[in-house]
Design an enzyme around this catalytic site. Sequence first.
Site, PDB file in Angstrom:
ATOM      1  N   ALA A 206       4.240   2.054   7.631  1.00 22.19           N
ATOM      2  CA  ALA A 206       3.893   0.506   7.453  1.00 22.19           C
ATOM      3  C   ALA A 206       2.610   0.784   6.724  1.00 22.19           C
ATOM      4  O   ALA A 206       2.359  -0.323   5.601  1.00 22.19           O
ATOM      5  CB  ALA A 206       3.800  -0.285   8.835  1.00 22.19           C
ATOM      6  N   ALA A 342      -0.157  -4.041  17.790  1.00 18.32           N
ATOM      7  CA  ALA A 342      -1.006  -5.067  18.401  1.00 18.32           C
ATOM      8  C   ALA A 342      -0.054  -5.857  19.562  1.00 18.32           C
ATOM      9  O   ALA A 342      -0.561  -6.257  20.425  1.00 18.32           O
ATOM     10  CB  ALA A 342      -1.524  -5.980  17.294  1.00 18.32           C
ATOM     11  N   HIS A 467      20.662 -25.777   7.787  1.00 21.89           N
ATOM     12  CA  HIS A 467      20.742 -25.413   6.566  1.00 21.89           C
ATOM     13  C   HIS A 467      19.977 -26.468   5.870  1.00 21.89           C
ATOM     14  O   HIS A 467      19.780 -27.511   6.012  1.00 21.89           O
ATOM     15  CB  HIS A 467      22.271 -25.576   6.128  1.00 21.89           C
ATOM     16  CG  HIS A 467      22.520 -25.421   4.734  1.00 21.89           C
ATOM     17  ND1 HIS A 467      22.682 -24.207   3.855  1.00 21.89           N
ATOM     18  CD2 HIS A 467      22.619 -26.597   3.718  1.00 21.89           C
ATOM     19  CE1 HIS A 467      22.785 -24.757   2.746  1.00 21.89           C
ATOM     20  NE2 HIS A 467      22.796 -25.912   2.581  1.00 21.89           N
TER      21      HIS A 467
END
Length: 488
Positions: A206, A342, A467
């Site tokens: 990451a 975290a 939607h």
Amino acid sequence: METIYDVLIIGSGPGGYVAAIRAAQLGLKTAIVEREHLGGICLNWGCIPTKALLRSAEVHHLAAAAQKYGFAANTQLDFKIQDIVGRSRKVSGELNKGVAFLLKKNKVDVIWGEALIAKAPDPASATPGEVTVSAPTRQAVEPQHAVPAGAKGAGTYGAHHIIIATGARPRTLPGIAPDGQNIWTYFEAMKPAEMPKSLIVIGSGAIGIEFASFYRTLGAEVTVVEALPRILPAEDAEISQLAHKAFEKQGIKIITGAQVSNVASYSDGVSVSYARGDAPLETLRADKLILAVGVVANVENIGLVALGVAMPKGVVATDGFGRTSVPGIYAIGDVAGPPMLAHKAEHEGVICVETIKGLDTHALERHLIPGCTYCNPQIASIGLTEAAAREKGIDIRIGRFSNRGNGKSIALGEPDGLVKTIFDAATGKLLGAHLIGAEVTELIHSFAMALKMGARDQDLIHTVFPHPTLSEMIHESALSSEGRAIHM
């Protein structure tokens, strides 16, 4: 001893400060020992300031694509890296002050300095342990990191419960040391004095991918070097492959299966020598290099070895409630092992202090902790990957739904992506979810709740999703696992 506390926490990162606040809420006399800055790496050098940098990169990306959204761009977009960094540091500083405010509000004492556990507590006899605090050896690098006037400092403090929340630091490669000039860790990558024209990133987890995405979006030539056969090796293989294609399309060069043998720094840049299998040694050159090969837990110099605290694989072993092998001593966050995130640290801190208080707590469920990578496109995941489920011998059904079938994705101009869901074929139980695309880090929590509540495919299928939203892809992916997707 200067003061005896119910709970004393070493480290004020996300795990430490959240644990302190919760302990104070529960009526426990609480203190935190911090050697450098409130909020730890996350608020000061990790999660938060990197997201501020990536937001600037996102704005640059959108502005550069203005014509696609119906705007005429009559001038070339320009930026100063110092301004982008300045905004990031300002965001970090605001949150640093916010943590200080919350600790003061909850009457948590902050003790500034380096902590050493001189004596473990004895819960059986209610004898407090001892923590010796010496003056901090690290100097404040920014105004918000300065020790407040009149703050508590060096001395010996007692505590009936001691929580280790010392976090982690960047891992380095053997014989390859960051020099702060051309060879960076995430500390230097966060505050470049000038924008590099070219950059090599070693490691594709990451941290490495986020910095690769940031610098490439702002125009740098970026090469990612990964030792394993694919990038983002912790992610589902299908998501990893889609990310690989997306990054290469953006112009990021990716080299996998590469064993780095040497890194050299020069006055005008850096070189990396590597080999792939039996192929001859190759060399790359660039202005800067980022070492992003993971992190190492901060377990040294706090007295753990002398106390006999078990630390297999370089992290403190805990039982799921934060308890270590030594009664009265606890550990949370990165120092207690993966996943080093975290939000895991925060949750672990709450579990730990509620256990200390004697509440009916639940053990940390590591497999239910979502992971997020804030690159472009974003990546988020939770639970079992397809490969992990098959390795367990589970008969699975897989749902897949492309962003190209989602109206909101198309309206955003972000039609590339995938929501992949994995279900137990026999029971329909949700086992995992893996996403790539626009704002998927804001969708993964739905899967986190679903997994926590033991949701099955029918629970997702019978849920009404609004939607037009990106969340409709969750619904369609579940339908897809039964061959029922509507917009595919």
